[in-house]
Design a protein around this motif. Sequence first.
Motif, PDB file in Angstrom:
ATOM      1  N   MET A 123     -16.695  19.575 -35.270  1.00 39.51           N
ATOM      2  CA  MET A 123     -16.356  18.171 -35.058  1.00 39.51           C
ATOM      3  C   MET A 123     -17.035  17.286 -36.094  1.00 39.51           C
ATOM      4  O   MET A 123     -16.468  16.295 -36.547  1.00 39.51           O
ATOM      5  CB  MET A 123     -16.755  17.731 -33.651  1.00 39.51           C
ATOM      6  CG  MET A 123     -15.926  18.362 -32.552  1.00 39.51           C
ATOM      7  SD  MET A 123     -16.313  17.707 -30.916  1.00 39.51           S
ATOM      8  CE  MET A 123     -15.574  16.071 -31.056  1.00 39.51           C
ATOM      9  N   LEU A 124     -18.265  17.655 -36.475  1.00 43.75           N
ATOM     10  CA  LEU A 124     -18.984  16.875 -37.480  1.00 43.75           C
ATOM     11  C   LEU A 124     -18.229  16.847 -38.797  1.00 43.75           C
ATOM     12  O   LEU A 124     -18.027  15.781 -39.395  1.00 43.75           O
ATOM     13  CB  LEU A 124     -20.383  17.455 -37.686  1.00 43.75           C
ATOM     14  CG  LEU A 124     -21.250  16.788 -38.763  1.00 43.75           C
ATOM     15  CD1 LEU A 124     -21.444  15.310 -38.467  1.00 43.75           C
ATOM     16  CD2 LEU A 124     -22.597  17.500 -38.877  1.00 43.75           C
ATOM     17  N   LEU A 133     -12.977  12.034 -41.719  1.00 42.28           N
ATOM     18  CA  LEU A 133     -12.248  10.869 -41.234  1.00 42.28           C
ATOM     19  C   LEU A 133     -13.037   9.594 -41.508  1.00 42.28           C
ATOM     20  O   LEU A 133     -12.471   8.564 -41.906  1.00 42.28           O
ATOM     21  CB  LEU A 133     -11.987  11.021 -39.733  1.00 42.28           C
ATOM     22  CG  LEU A 133     -11.110   9.967 -39.045  1.00 42.28           C
ATOM     23  CD1 LEU A 133      -9.748   9.891 -39.706  1.00 42.28           C
ATOM     24  CD2 LEU A 133     -10.969  10.293 -37.569  1.00 42.28           C
ATOM     25  N   ASN A 134     -14.363   9.658 -41.340  1.00 41.43           N
ATOM     26  CA  ASN A 134     -15.204   8.488 -41.588  1.00 41.43           C
ATOM     27  C   ASN A 134     -15.106   8.007 -43.033  1.00 41.43           C
ATOM     28  O   ASN A 134     -15.119   6.799 -43.307  1.00 41.43           O
ATOM     29  CB  ASN A 134     -16.666   8.808 -41.255  1.00 41.43           C
ATOM     30  CG  ASN A 134     -16.884   9.066 -39.786  1.00 41.43           C
ATOM     31  OD1 ASN A 134     -16.059   8.706 -38.957  1.00 41.43           O
ATOM     32  ND2 ASN A 134     -17.986   9.712 -39.448  1.00 41.43           N
ATOM     33  N   LEU A 135     -15.038   8.949 -43.967  1.00 41.61           N
ATOM     34  CA  LEU A 135     -14.911   8.568 -45.378  1.00 41.61           C
ATOM     35  C   LEU A 135     -13.613   7.813 -45.615  1.00 41.61           C
ATOM     36  O   LEU A 135     -13.570   6.848 -46.396  1.00 41.61           O
ATOM     37  CB  LEU A 135     -14.978   9.813 -46.269  1.00 41.61           C
ATOM     38  CG  LEU A 135     -16.323  10.542 -46.298  1.00 41.61           C
ATOM     39  CD1 LEU A 135     -16.203  11.839 -47.084  1.00 41.61           C
ATOM     40  CD2 LEU A 135     -17.403   9.664 -46.915  1.00 41.61           C
ATOM     41  N   MET A 136     -12.555   8.231 -44.937  1.00 40.06           N
ATOM     42  CA  MET A 136     -11.276   7.530 -45.089  1.00 40.06           C
ATOM     43  C   MET A 136     -11.287   6.184 -44.358  1.00 40.06           C
ATOM     44  O   MET A 136     -10.620   5.237 -44.785  1.00 40.06           O
ATOM     45  CB  MET A 136     -10.135   8.419 -44.588  1.00 40.06           C
ATOM     46  CG  MET A 136      -9.857   9.589 -45.510  1.00 40.06           C
ATOM     47  SD  MET A 136      -8.378  10.517 -45.038  1.00 40.06           S
ATOM     48  CE  MET A 136      -8.974  11.366 -43.566  1.00 40.06           C
ATOM     49  N   ILE A 137     -12.072   6.087 -43.270  1.00 39.92           N
ATOM     50  CA  ILE A 137     -12.219   4.809 -42.593  1.00 39.92           C
ATOM     51  C   ILE A 137     -12.794   3.787 -43.570  1.00 39.92           C
ATOM     52  O   ILE A 137     -12.335   2.653 -43.663  1.00 39.92           O
ATOM     53  CB  ILE A 137     -13.155   4.941 -41.371  1.00 39.92           C
ATOM     54  CG1 ILE A 137     -12.510   5.782 -40.275  1.00 39.92           C
ATOM     55  CG2 ILE A 137     -13.511   3.558 -40.810  1.00 39.92           C
ATOM     56  CD1 ILE A 137     -13.462   6.136 -39.149  1.00 39.92           C
ATOM     57  N   GLY A 138     -13.817   4.215 -44.298  1.00 39.39           N
ATOM     58  CA  GLY A 138     -14.443   3.318 -45.263  1.00 39.39           C
ATOM     59  C   GLY A 138     -13.464   2.810 -46.300  1.00 39.39           C
ATOM     60  O   GLY A 138     -13.414   1.615 -46.604  1.00 39.39           O
ATOM     61  N   GLN A 166     -20.704   7.618 -38.414  1.00 38.44           N
ATOM     62  CA  GLN A 166     -21.380   8.815 -38.914  1.00 38.44           C
ATOM     63  C   GLN A 166     -22.465   9.280 -37.948  1.00 38.44           C
ATOM     64  O   GLN A 166     -22.612  10.479 -37.683  1.00 38.44           O
ATOM     65  CB  GLN A 166     -21.998   8.545 -40.296  1.00 38.44           C
ATOM     66  CG  GLN A 166     -20.989   8.321 -41.415  1.00 38.44           C
ATOM     67  CD  GLN A 166     -20.381   9.618 -41.923  1.00 38.44           C
ATOM     68  OE1 GLN A 166     -19.862  10.417 -41.145  1.00 38.44           O
ATOM     69  NE2 GLN A 166     -20.429   9.834 -43.215  1.00 38.44           N
ATOM     70  N   HIS A 167     -23.238   8.338 -37.411  1.00 45.38           N
ATOM     71  CA  HIS A 167     -24.313   8.705 -36.491  1.00 45.38           C
ATOM     72  C   HIS A 167     -23.752   9.266 -35.182  1.00 45.38           C
ATOM     73  O   HIS A 167     -24.349  10.174 -34.589  1.00 45.38           O
ATOM     74  CB  HIS A 167     -25.211   7.500 -36.213  1.00 45.38           C
ATOM     75  CG  HIS A 167     -26.214   7.240 -37.296  1.00 45.38           C
ATOM     76  ND1 HIS A 167     -27.201   8.146 -37.639  1.00 45.38           N
ATOM     77  CD2 HIS A 167     -26.381   6.188 -38.126  1.00 45.38           C
ATOM     78  CE1 HIS A 167     -27.929   7.665 -38.624  1.00 45.38           C
ATOM     79  NE2 HIS A 167     -27.445   6.468 -38.937  1.00 45.38           N
ATOM     80  N   ILE A 168     -22.631   8.740 -34.739  1.00 40.62           N
ATOM     81  CA  ILE A 168     -21.996   9.304 -33.544  1.00 40.62           C
ATOM     82  C   ILE A 168     -21.604  10.754 -33.817  1.00 40.62           C
ATOM     83  O   ILE A 168     -21.864  11.648 -33.005  1.00 40.62           O
ATOM     84  CB  ILE A 168     -20.756   8.479 -33.142  1.00 40.62           C
ATOM     85  CG1 ILE A 168     -21.175   7.097 -32.629  1.00 40.62           C
ATOM     86  CG2 ILE A 168     -19.943   9.208 -32.066  1.00 40.62           C
ATOM     87  CD1 ILE A 168     -20.009   6.165 -32.352  1.00 40.62           C
TER      88      ILE A 168
END
Length: 241
Positions: free
Chosen positions: A167-168, A174-179, A156-158
């Motif tokens: 892109m954010l 995508l980050n939420l699905m990574i979790g 998330q910070h990246i």
Amino acid sequence: MTNAFKPLEREPAYLKVFKAIEARITDGSLKDGAFLPTEGELCDQFGVTRSTVREGLRLLEQTGLIVRGPAKKFYIRRPDSADIAAAASKSFALGGVTFREVWDTLASFYPAAAKLAATRLSDDDIAQLKAVRAALEAAGAKDHEATVAGAVEFFQHIARGLDNRVMLALLQSLNLMIGESLRHVIAGAPQAKDRISSAQEKLIEAFEAGDEVRAGEWMAKHIDDLKRGYDVAGVDLNEKI
């Protein structure tokens, strides 16, 4: 007649109210934070009943375009990147995306994002990445939720440091699905926390050095390692998240 036109469908009045207000928000006539007229004023302006106005406002509220404020008045609230990301990830999940689809997207997008991050992350961004890694290091070996949170928050910070709203929103969804995918993996993958922390350390070093190539390479290795975690945990990549 095979080429005959079908009768046009009549739109409900509340949908016309919704579309009229939505159009004003989209073209910028109604600015972010501006209050809408009262229900009574909208009834007079549109020439419709109060129930019709309320149904149109309910639909606008559901889509996240307006929020109820003081004295029950609605104001304009344009969706931010977090709203877009949450809606997108929820849609993907409801659509039945698989672990393989998430990993393919990770492998395609994040090495490029890491290269860009090496040129754009500020000292404060890097300090926040270090803080995330320190919290991960301090977590217990069996605190799997802390490991998931540390991995996702690092990503998330990246994403936030790229200074690119499109892109954010994309990377945050995508980050939420990574979790969600990591929750299926961490408990069944020995040394997952240590391997994630080690990759984060290497990425931070690359970001500090402004080394795009090394940042991209380490992110690719990190993503490959996550995929190996799926294999070790016995997760079927074609399984839905």
